[in-house]
Design a protein around this motif. Structure first.
Motif, PDB file in Angstrom:
ATOM      1  N   GLN A   6      19.374  20.952  40.992  1.00 30.07           N
ATOM      2  CA  GLN A   6      20.151  21.921  40.217  1.00 30.07           C
ATOM      3  C   GLN A   6      21.361  21.264  39.543  1.00 30.07           C
ATOM      4  O   GLN A   6      21.584  21.466  38.340  1.00 30.07           O
ATOM      5  N   VAL A   7      22.121  20.471  40.291  1.00 28.73           N
ATOM      6  CA  VAL A   7      23.320  19.864  39.696  1.00 28.73           C
ATOM      7  C   VAL A   7      22.947  18.815  38.651  1.00 28.73           C
ATOM      8  O   VAL A   7      23.617  18.687  37.620  1.00 28.73           O
ATOM      9  N   LEU A   8      21.857  18.063  38.882  1.00 26.52           N
ATOM     10  CA  LEU A   8      21.439  17.067  37.897  1.00 26.52           C
ATOM     11  C   LEU A   8      20.939  17.728  36.616  1.00 26.52           C
ATOM     12  O   LEU A   8      21.182  17.241  35.510  1.00 26.52           O
ATOM     13  N   ALA A   9      20.227  18.850  36.766  1.00 26.48           N
ATOM     14  CA  ALA A   9      19.725  19.565  35.585  1.00 26.48           C
ATOM     15  C   ALA A   9      20.879  20.056  34.723  1.00 26.48           C
ATOM     16  O   ALA A   9      20.833  19.959  33.490  1.00 26.48           O
ATOM     17  N   ILE A  10      21.910  20.586  35.353  1.00 25.65           N
ATOM     18  CA  ILE A  10      23.051  21.077  34.585  1.00 25.65           C
ATOM     19  C   ILE A  10      23.891  19.919  34.049  1.00 25.65           C
ATOM     20  O   ILE A  10      24.350  19.944  32.904  1.00 25.65           O
ATOM     21  N   ALA A  11      24.078  18.881  34.852  1.00 23.68           N
ATOM     22  CA  ALA A  11      24.856  17.728  34.396  1.00 23.68           C
ATOM     23  C   ALA A  11      24.191  17.026  33.222  1.00 23.68           C
ATOM     24  O   ALA A  11      24.876  16.408  32.396  1.00 23.68           O
ATOM     25  N   SER A  12      22.863  17.119  33.111  1.00 25.17           N
ATOM     26  CA  SER A  12      22.166  16.477  31.996  1.00 25.17           C
ATOM     27  C   SER A  12      22.571  17.063  30.654  1.00 25.17           C
ATOM     28  O   SER A  12      22.307  16.466  29.606  1.00 25.17           O
ATOM     29  N   TRP A  25      29.850  13.315  38.214  1.00 28.11           N
ATOM     30  CA  TRP A  25      30.175  14.738  38.370  1.00 28.11           C
ATOM     31  C   TRP A  25      29.135  15.436  39.235  1.00 28.11           C
ATOM     32  O   TRP A  25      29.469  16.199  40.141  1.00 28.11           O
ATOM     33  N   ALA A  26      27.851  15.163  38.961  1.00 30.33           N
ATOM     34  CA  ALA A  26      26.778  15.820  39.707  1.00 30.33           C
ATOM     35  C   ALA A  26      26.825  15.463  41.187  1.00 30.33           C
ATOM     36  O   ALA A  26      26.695  16.338  42.052  1.00 30.33           O
ATOM     37  N   LEU A  27      27.030  14.189  41.493  1.00 29.00           N
ATOM     38  CA  LEU A  27      27.031  13.765  42.891  1.00 29.00           C
ATOM     39  C   LEU A  27      28.232  14.326  43.652  1.00 29.00           C
ATOM     40  O   LEU A  27      28.113  14.696  44.825  1.00 29.00           O
ATOM     41  N   VAL A  28      29.392  14.407  42.985  1.00 25.62           N
ATOM     42  CA  VAL A  28      30.574  14.969  43.644  1.00 25.62           C
ATOM     43  C   VAL A  28      30.401  16.467  43.864  1.00 25.62           C
ATOM     44  O   VAL A  28      30.658  16.988  44.960  1.00 25.62           O
ATOM     45  N   ILE A  29      29.956  17.175  42.828  1.00 30.90           N
ATOM     46  CA  ILE A  29      29.768  18.625  42.938  1.00 30.90           C
ATOM     47  C   ILE A  29      28.694  18.967  43.966  1.00 30.90           C
ATOM     48  O   ILE A  29      28.798  19.959  44.698  1.00 30.90           O
ATOM     49  N   LEU A  79      31.951  19.706  31.329  1.00 27.95           N
ATOM     50  CA  LEU A  79      31.946  19.422  32.768  1.00 27.95           C
ATOM     51  C   LEU A  79      33.126  20.053  33.505  1.00 27.95           C
ATOM     52  O   LEU A  79      33.075  20.193  34.727  1.00 27.95           O
ATOM     53  N   SER A  80      34.170  20.425  32.775  1.00 24.39           N
ATOM     54  CA  SER A  80      35.328  21.042  33.436  1.00 24.39           C
ATOM     55  C   SER A  80      35.282  22.563  33.374  1.00 24.39           C
ATOM     56  O   SER A  80      36.243  23.215  33.794  1.00 24.39           O
ATOM     57  N   ASN A  81      34.202  23.124  32.891  1.00 27.66           N
ATOM     58  CA  ASN A  81      34.079  24.576  32.772  1.00 27.66           C
ATOM     59  C   ASN A  81      33.938  25.210  34.161  1.00 27.66           C
ATOM     60  O   ASN A  81      32.968  24.936  34.868  1.00 27.66           O
ATOM     61  N   PRO A  82      34.876  26.076  34.579  1.00 31.12           N
ATOM     62  CA  PRO A  82      34.783  26.700  35.906  1.00 31.12           C
ATOM     63  C   PRO A  82      33.512  27.528  36.093  1.00 31.12           C
ATOM     64  O   PRO A  82      33.002  27.634  37.212  1.00 31.12           O
ATOM     65  N   CYS A  83      33.019  28.121  34.999  1.00 29.41           N
ATOM     66  CA  CYS A  83      31.771  28.895  35.107  1.00 29.41           C
ATOM     67  C   CYS A  83      30.608  27.986  35.520  1.00 29.41           C
ATOM     68  O   CYS A  83      29.732  28.387  36.281  1.00 29.41           O
ATOM     69  N   LEU A  84      30.634  26.763  35.008  1.00 27.24           N
ATOM     70  CA  LEU A  84      29.593  25.799  35.364  1.00 27.24           C
ATOM     71  C   LEU A  84      29.698  25.432  36.838  1.00 27.24           C
ATOM     72  O   LEU A  84      28.690  25.321  37.539  1.00 27.24           O
ATOM     73  N   TRP A  85      30.924  25.247  37.311  1.00 27.85           N
ATOM     74  CA  TRP A  85      31.120  24.938  38.734  1.00 27.85           C
ATOM     75  C   TRP A  85      30.591  26.073  39.602  1.00 27.85           C
ATOM     76  O   TRP A  85      29.956  25.833  40.629  1.00 27.85           O
TER      77      TRP A  85
END
Length: 225
Positions: free
Chosen positions: A116-122, A41-45, A151-157
């Motif tokens: 940033q994406v890895l921190a949130i994906a963790s 998820w992190a790498l794609v985002i 991981l599917s939360n739009p707010c997170l995206w």
């Protein structure tokens, strides 16, 4: 594997035993699966804000942090020529000092956006770890549903695709705090300290935890502290 098998079920019919084996394999490894999902998820985002930056879609926030890290490595702590001051005069985030060595190795927006994406994906493995403690043994794999919802939360995206903000790093750290506070309190409070160092808004979470200790756990002194 299950998705592919579902779509090819007519051309490659499977016995109930095959389905059970596939499900058993996944259910036996919920933590590993949640970790793999979070990394993918992190790498794609990560590709989206990176493409956004290189097509001139990023804003001042990323520019401020990039220059502040560069000036820090030159000996001028988080100085910004845009603000004509140290950015710590606006927001205080000492945890960002841990990002500076990574930025020194690979200066540029790539490393900041990836952190940033890895921190949130963790946060996804943290949710799974917490679920493994709180759910009954025969239902621990249900924590994967919570991982998917996270991981599917739009707010997170929206958080990870709109430039870079130090406060975003606190998300995963706070989730690990809540996941570890019963089993490994020392490590949990280290996560809390790092989360508090991501920006002053992070203190709201700690205040909420204090209210929880007072109201739900009846731990007045701990909650006040």
């Amino acid at each position: 594997t299950l998705i592919l098998r579902f779509f090819f079920r007519k051309s490659l019919p499977l016995t109930n035993a095959s389905w059970r084996r596939a499900l058993a394999w996944l259910r036996a490894r919920p933590m590993a699966l949640s970790l793999a999902l979070s990394v993918v998820w992190a790498l794609v985002i990560w590709l989206y804000p990176l493409a956004r930056h290189y097509t001139f879609g990023s804003t001042e926030d990323l520019a401020l942090q990039l220059q502040a890290l560069w000036t820090t490595l030159q000996g001028d702590l988080f100085y910004s020529s845009i603000r004509q001051m140290s950015l710590w005069g606006e927001h205080f985030y000492p945890t960002m000092l841990l990002v500076a060595p990574l930025f020194a190795l690979a200066p540029g927006p790539e490393v900041l956006l990836l952190v940033q994406v890895l921190a949130i994906a963790s946060g996804a493995p943290a949710i799974m770890y917490l679920a493994s403690q709180e759910l009954p043994a025969q239902r621990r794999d249900w924590g994967l549903l919570l991982v998917f919802l996270y991981l599917s939360n739009p707010c997170l995206w929206g958080t990870v695709t709109f430039d870079f903000h130090p406060i975003a790093l606190a998300g995963g750290l706070w989730l690990w705090f809540f996941a570890l506070r019963q089993t490994k309190p020392g490590l949990a409070w280290l996560c809390a300290v790092l989360a508090l160092g991501c920006c002053e808004e992070s203190w709201v979470v700690l205040a909420g935890y204090g209210l929880y200790l007072i109201a739900a756990q009846r731990k007045l002194l701990a909650g006040l502290a």
